[in-house]
Design a protein around this motif. Structure first.
Motif, PDB file in Angstrom:
ATOM      1  N   GLN A 133       0.797  -1.225   0.000  1.00  0.00           N
ATOM      2  CA  GLN A 133       0.000   0.000   0.000  1.00  0.00           C
ATOM      3  C   GLN A 133       0.838   1.287   0.000  1.00  0.00           C
ATOM      4  O   GLN A 133       0.332   2.352  -0.364  1.00  0.00           O
ATOM      5  CB  GLN A 133      -0.932   0.011   1.207  1.00  0.00           C
ATOM      6  N   VAL A 135       2.997   4.197  -1.315  1.00  0.00           N
ATOM      7  CA  VAL A 135       3.067   4.749  -2.674  1.00  0.00           C
ATOM      8  C   VAL A 135       4.399   4.427  -3.329  1.00  0.00           C
ATOM      9  O   VAL A 135       4.475   4.177  -4.544  1.00  0.00           O
ATOM     10  CB  VAL A 135       2.843   6.280  -2.634  1.00  0.00           C
ATOM     11  N   ILE A 138       4.300   0.980  -5.164  1.00  0.00           N
ATOM     12  CA  ILE A 138       3.286   0.684  -6.171  1.00  0.00           C
ATOM     13  C   ILE A 138       3.915   0.301  -7.502  1.00  0.00           C
ATOM     14  O   ILE A 138       3.467  -0.630  -8.184  1.00  0.00           O
ATOM     15  CB  ILE A 138       2.348   1.898  -6.363  1.00  0.00           C
ATOM     16  N   GLU A 144       4.025  -6.452  -7.036  1.00  0.00           N
ATOM     17  CA  GLU A 144       2.887  -6.876  -7.870  1.00  0.00           C
ATOM     18  C   GLU A 144       3.015  -8.347  -8.239  1.00  0.00           C
ATOM     19  O   GLU A 144       2.027  -9.078  -8.276  1.00  0.00           O
ATOM     20  CB  GLU A 144       2.798  -6.019  -9.127  1.00  0.00           C
ATOM     21  N   LYS A 463      -3.379   2.200 -11.258  1.00  0.00           N
ATOM     22  CA  LYS A 463      -2.668   3.286 -10.555  1.00  0.00           C
ATOM     23  C   LYS A 463      -3.299   4.642 -10.828  1.00  0.00           C
ATOM     24  O   LYS A 463      -2.708   5.688 -10.524  1.00  0.00           O
ATOM     25  CB  LYS A 463      -1.196   3.309 -10.986  1.00  0.00           C
ATOM     26  N   ASN A 469      -1.764   4.694  -5.147  1.00  0.00           N
ATOM     27  CA  ASN A 469      -2.064   3.521  -4.325  1.00  0.00           C
ATOM     28  C   ASN A 469      -3.556   3.384  -4.013  1.00  0.00           C
ATOM     29  O   ASN A 469      -3.942   2.581  -3.153  1.00  0.00           O
ATOM     30  CB  ASN A 469      -1.267   3.571  -3.028  1.00  0.00           C
ATOM     31  N   VAL A 472      -4.890  -0.187  -4.656  1.00  0.00           N
ATOM     32  CA  VAL A 472      -4.409  -1.128  -3.642  1.00  0.00           C
ATOM     33  C   VAL A 472      -5.166  -0.926  -2.331  1.00  0.00           C
ATOM     34  O   VAL A 472      -5.545  -1.898  -1.654  1.00  0.00           O
ATOM     35  CB  VAL A 472      -2.887  -0.970  -3.427  1.00  0.00           C
TER      36      VAL A 472
END
Length: 594
Positions: A133, A135, A138, A144, A463, A469, A472
């Motif tokens: 989470q 930033v 990300i 990912e 995004k 974020n 997410v």
């Protein structure tokens, strides 16, 4: 009037014979004390009455004395009422036992109390999103990739659970129809039992007609009847055949079929003709009325014409839940006409049972708790709707609901988080993470998987929005939210609320819904286990009552042996006393002058 010279010896001799036979039977009982299914035997006797006077002319003042004891037959000590109770109870125990076997098989799929399963997979996804989470993370492909791996693990577990339920359904069907396995199924076992009972009916009756009791064969038949009752609900009836039932072709009483008649048509002795055995299967018709289908009709006809059979098949060869079962009655059957006459007919009767979950549209079915066959059918047919039994399809439906809800939420959040202003479908219109997602195919536990475009790098976690974020955070919030939503707080990149449709997980989160499903299974298993214990306890109580009558007791047989030996000694003493009396009569009477 003097009694016949050797009449007393006849009386003593019959007493010696009867008590010797009783001692033989005691020995037989003790020898078979531990023989499975053996029924305690006893000698049935009657007084050998003084039926015809020795002298043609009598003044009526003589005291009539019999000639001892007559050995009628060696019989079994059984209580038909207890037998009926036992068979009614064993079908309940058979149902609960078979049902528990199915629930135990399901628990290996859904009970996650000792394994890291679907619930843990959701927790790991939530942990991964929690780590992702920030930033600054990300745009890191490692995070990912880890999220994708965790979701792949979850989809694999859902796929495997669905596969195992399918395998459990196939195994359940094999319990009914074992033709495709190495073990006999219920169909083969029931047909075999019917054939053996049919054959025993003929053997026992033929032997009894010629004076052989065939008690051991009757024990074997009783054991088979008990075994059959564990599969299906049955009712056993003992009756005389058409030529010995006391009713003529016009429905009128005919004493000559039951008794030997004298010249005036008066009965003086009952005909000793063996009983036939009818076995009916109980079922409930579409009107809710209990009916009977005769599976074995005594010894009528020839060969296997006195028995029916069972056939189990699939409407869809690839779907174990499409099972149907057909019971066919015996080719010949005794029926009662309007004038009360009994006749043999060929009814060609059969019933077919199929799946039905609608109580407002009932179909022919077996009674509740109707044996192990009914338990297997319930597990294959029932999906918990309308208060019915929760079978395999209920738990598959729970997994499908979970898979579909999770995929819908994840996909809708990612699509909303990937969209540029004015373009709700994202850059390429395929920003979903879980497939299939074509708008037509419903995502289930069996087909859910990772979008191949996500694996190849063409699709990513969204995004877009005020913050990179935001997607997410929405995904993380969705993992801990209870569904259905009490208030929609999820907002997409365009600032509008994300629409998820009708998602209902009984006020549980994704991970908790798996626990909720496992709890349902645990409760079902606990309830059925208690029912099984109760049924077995009642069954054991009935068995104890049966054993008190039909079983061999060492103490009772020992006491009987002593009583019979005393009676034997007394009969021997009677013969000695009669010999002494006869000696006095011959040698010490009629001599004049002494």
């Amino acid at each position: 009037m003097l009694r016949a010279t050797f009449a007393g010896f006849t009386t003593a001799y019959s007493a010696l014979q009867a008590n010797q036979k009783r001692l033989d039977i005691v020995g037989q009982n003790l020898a078979n004390m531990n023989t499975p299914g053996y029924t305690r035997q006893a000698l049935k006797t009657s007084s050998l009455n003084y039926t015809h006077p020795v002298a043609h002319y009598t003044n009526g003042s003589e005291t009539v004395v019999g000639f001892g004891v007559h050995m009628d037959a060696v019989t079994q000590l059984r209580d038909p009422y207890l037998d009926a109770q036992y068979r009614d109870q064993i079908k309940k125990s058979g149902y609960a036992d078979a049902f528990q076997t199915s629930l135990d098989r399901l628990s290996r799929v859904l009970d996650e109390s000792t394994i890291n399963g679907i619930h843990m997979a959701f927790n790991e996804i939530q942990t991964c999103l929690d780590n992702m989470q920030d930033v600054s993370k990300i745009n890191d492909p490692i995070y990912e990739s880890e999220l994708r791996a965790r979701m792949q693990a979850l989809t694999n577990l859902l796929n495997d659970a669905d596969r195992q339920i399918t395998e459990a359904e196939k195994a359940e069907y094999n319990r009914l129809d074992g033709s495709s396995s190495t073990m006999n199924g219920a169909e083969q076992e029931i047909d075999d039992i019917l054939k053996r009972i049919s054959t025993l009916n003929r053997q026992i009756k033929d032997n009894q007609i010629f004076g052989q009791p065939s008690l051991e064969l009757m024990d074997e038949r009783n054991m088979l009847l008990d075994e059959l009752a564990s599969y299906i609900p049955i009712e056993v009836t003992y009756y005389k055949d058409l030529a010995h039932d006391g009713i003529d072709a016009n429905g009128q009483e005919d004493l000559s079929e039951i008794y030997h008649l004298d010249a005036n048509g008066h009965p003086f002795e009952k005909k000793d003709w063996p009983d036939d055995v009818r076995v009916d299967m109980l079922y409930v018709d579409d009107q809710g009325v209990t009916q009977r289908l005769t599976l074995i009709e005594g010894t009528v006809g020839s060969g296997y014409e006195n028995m029916g059979d069972v056939d189990i098949s699939l409407t869809d060869p690839n779907d174990p839940t499409s099972v149907k079962i057909t019971f066919t009655g015996s080719a010949y059957k005794y029926t009662t006409a309007a004038n009360n006459s009994v006749q043999i007919t060929q009814p060609n009767q059969s019933i077919t049972l199929g799946p039905n979950n609608d109580p407002n549209n009932p179909e022919t079915h077996l009674p509740v708790n109707g044996g192990s066959v009914q338990a297997s059918l319930d597990m294959l047919w029932k999906d918990g709707s309308n208060g019915s039994v929760k079978g395999y399809e209920f738990y598959r439906g729970q997994l499908d609901t979970l898979a579909n809800a999770f995929a819908t939420v994840v996909n809708q959040i990612n699509i909303a988080g990937s969209a540029a202003p004015g373009n709700p479908n994202g850059p390429n219109g395929s920003q979903f993470l879980l497939t299939p997602w074509d708008g037509n195919t419903k995502i289930t536990a069996g087909n859910i998987t990772i979008n191949p475009d996500w694996s190849s790098g063409n699709v990513h976690v969204g995004k877009a929005g005020e913050s990179a974020n935001e997607t997410v955070l929405n995904l993380l919030g969705a993992m801990s939210t209870s569904w259905p939503l009490s208030k929609n707080t999820f907002v997409g990149a365009d600032g509008n609320p994300i629409q998820f449709g009708n998602i209902d997980l009984e006020n549980n989160s994704f991970a908790d819904y798996m626990n909720y499903t496992a709890t349902i299974l645990a409760n079902d298993s606990y309830t059925n286990t208690q029912s099984l214990k109760t049924n077995v306890t009642v069954l054991n109580g009935i068995q104890s009552s049966r054993d008190s009558i039909s079983g061999v007791s060492l103490d009772e047989e020992a006491a009987s042996m002593m009583a019979y030996m005393s009676a034997y000694n007394a009969a021997s003493r009677l013969m000695t006393t009669l010999d002494e009396a006869l000696n006095v009569l011959i040698n010490n009477t009629g001599l004049v002058g002494r």
